[in-house]
Scaffold this active site. Sequence first.
Site, mmCIF file in Angstrom:
data_model
loop_
_atom_site.group_PDB
_atom_site.id
_atom_site.type_symbol
_atom_site.label_atom_id
_atom_site.label_comp_id
_atom_site.label_asym_id
_atom_site.label_seq_id
_atom_site.Cartn_x
_atom_site.Cartn_y
_atom_site.Cartn_z
ATOM 1 N N HIS A 144 0.818 -1.216 0.000
ATOM 2 C CA HIS A 144 0.000 0.000 0.000
ATOM 3 C C HIS A 144 0.856 1.272 0.000
ATOM 4 C CE1 HIS A 144 -3.424 -2.695 1.652
ATOM 5 N NE2 HIS A 144 -3.436 -2.644 0.342
ATOM 6 N N SER A 182 -6.755 -1.734 -0.691
ATOM 7 C CA SER A 182 -6.373 -1.011 -1.916
ATOM 8 C C SER A 182 -7.541 -0.187 -2.495
ATOM 9 C CB SER A 182 -5.803 -1.978 -2.957
ATOM 10 O OG SER A 182 -6.639 -3.097 -3.139
ATOM 11 N N GLY A 184 -10.665 -11.708 -11.702
ATOM 12 C CA GLY A 184 -9.607 -10.724 -11.929
ATOM 13 C C GLY A 184 -8.635 -11.138 -13.033
ATOM 14 N N ASP A 198 -3.201 -8.557 -6.960
ATOM 15 C CA ASP A 198 -2.964 -8.931 -5.557
ATOM 16 C C ASP A 198 -3.785 -10.178 -5.199
ATOM 17 O OD1 ASP A 198 -2.337 -8.827 -2.858
ATOM 18 O OD2 ASP A 198 -3.729 -7.191 -2.412
HETATM 19 N N1 SAM Z 1 -6.070 -5.958 -2.922
HETATM 20 C C1 SAM Z 1 -6.704 -6.006 -1.619
HETATM 21 C C2 SAM Z 1 -6.093 -4.946 -0.739
HETATM 22 O O1 SAM Z 1 -4.934 -4.569 -0.955
HETATM 23 O O2 SAM Z 1 -6.801 -4.474 0.154
HETATM 24 C C3 SAM Z 1 -6.597 -7.369 -0.964
HETATM 25 C C4 SAM Z 1 -6.966 -8.489 -1.839
HETATM 26 S S1 SAM Z 1 -6.864 -10.088 -1.115
HETATM 27 C C5 SAM Z 1 -5.161 -10.374 -0.990
HETATM 28 C C6 SAM Z 1 -7.314 -11.106 -2.470
HETATM 29 C C7 SAM Z 1 -8.799 -11.008 -2.861
HETATM 30 O O3 SAM Z 1 -8.958 -11.647 -4.129
HETATM 31 C C8 SAM Z 1 -9.748 -11.718 -1.919
HETATM 32 O O4 SAM Z 1 -10.745 -10.818 -1.508
HETATM 33 C C9 SAM Z 1 -10.368 -12.847 -2.764
HETATM 34 O O5 SAM Z 1 -11.730 -13.075 -2.455
HETATM 35 C C10 SAM Z 1 -10.212 -12.298 -4.154
HETATM 36 N N2 SAM Z 1 -10.127 -13.284 -5.254
HETATM 37 C C11 SAM Z 1 -9.735 -14.580 -5.212
HETATM 38 N N3 SAM Z 1 -9.683 -15.084 -6.466
HETATM 39 C C12 SAM Z 1 -10.043 -14.076 -7.305
HETATM 40 C C13 SAM Z 1 -10.153 -13.961 -8.724
HETATM 41 N N4 SAM Z 1 -9.880 -14.989 -9.530
HETATM 42 N N5 SAM Z 1 -10.541 -12.778 -9.236
HETATM 43 C C14 SAM Z 1 -10.802 -11.709 -8.436
HETATM 44 N N6 SAM Z 1 -10.722 -11.761 -7.102
HETATM 45 C C15 SAM Z 1 -10.327 -12.923 -6.525
#
Ligand code: SAM
Length: 289
Positions: free
Chosen positions: A18, A105, A153, A173
């Site tokens: 971050h 994020s 994603g 992420d």
């Molecule tokens: N980027 C966020 C932050 O910095 O606050 C944290 C993200 S966390 C590490 C990963 C997130 O990705 C989780 O909420 C999970 O549910 C989601 N996730 C898992 N597989 C995914 C996918 N294929 N596409 C999008 N999101 C996904």
Amino acid sequence: MNYRHIYHAGNFADCLKHIVLTRILAYLQKKDKGYFVLDTHAGIGQYDLSSEEAGKTGEWQEGIGRLLAMDRQNVPPAVAESLAGYLGIIESLNPEGEMKLYPGSPRIIAQMARPVDRAFFIEKHPEEEQTLFHTMTRAMGRNGNLHFRQDDGWVALRADLPPQERRGMVLVDPPFEERDEYVRMAEAFLKGYRRWSTGIYCLWYPIKARREVDEAAQILANSGIDNILRAELVIHKLDTAKRLNGTGLFIINPPYLLHDELQALLPVLADIFGQTAHRSSLEWISPPK
Ligand code: SAM
């Protein structure tokens, strides 16, 4: 679904990711023209550190907890400047002073966005995406430039690029629930990059063992793409079983001055967060041309 970021929010790895996110956005804001942000794995936007889940691991205390407790007088001015935007956001979410709300994020991106900037937040899990949408709308009001979408994603990393804006960034992420996620991330990045080669990309990864990380780095090194920076922090000896021993970022097309900034910042962060190891490294996987 196993992974829920609430258990890890505000840990040292979040802090590094971050801080770098705020710096990249700050560089993008040096120009008046609007930029684009794609956050491919958005999570729920912000995290209540007083929740039972966050309390169970207490990871934030070794992350943002330590950073807030550092002696600010002894931090070199350049490092203090790099941290100022990030700490300002933390402080604005916790006006009473006590650390309670940690920005994910989406909150950081939304809070920094100017009226000309656009951001897309992708979250795969329907419940998390709903929480993201409602939390962010409550916190920031309705804003037609912030787009929340329940989607994959990895698909968005290809399908949402290139954007209409010339400048911007992509944050990747993933949860790293699967062993092959390192390679998957590198390969998905290459597909996105082929569609938008001028964007800034920030790919986050955990360091548990070295091998998976090196495999992803090798894919990037062999890609023929210039201007790939790798920044790492290691806070536990790498043979410590089952721990998040370190964290890293692959940054593609980093803003011009970010390398020098990280060179000053990373050793300070390694001292603050380090436990059984206090190491940082910064290297060009492939230098800028
Ligand atoms: N980027 C966020 C932050 O910095 O606050 C944290 C993200 S966390 C590490 C990963 C997130 O990705 C989780 O909420 C999970 O549910 C989601 N996730 C898992 N597989 C995914 C996918 N294929 N596409 C999008 N999101 C996904």
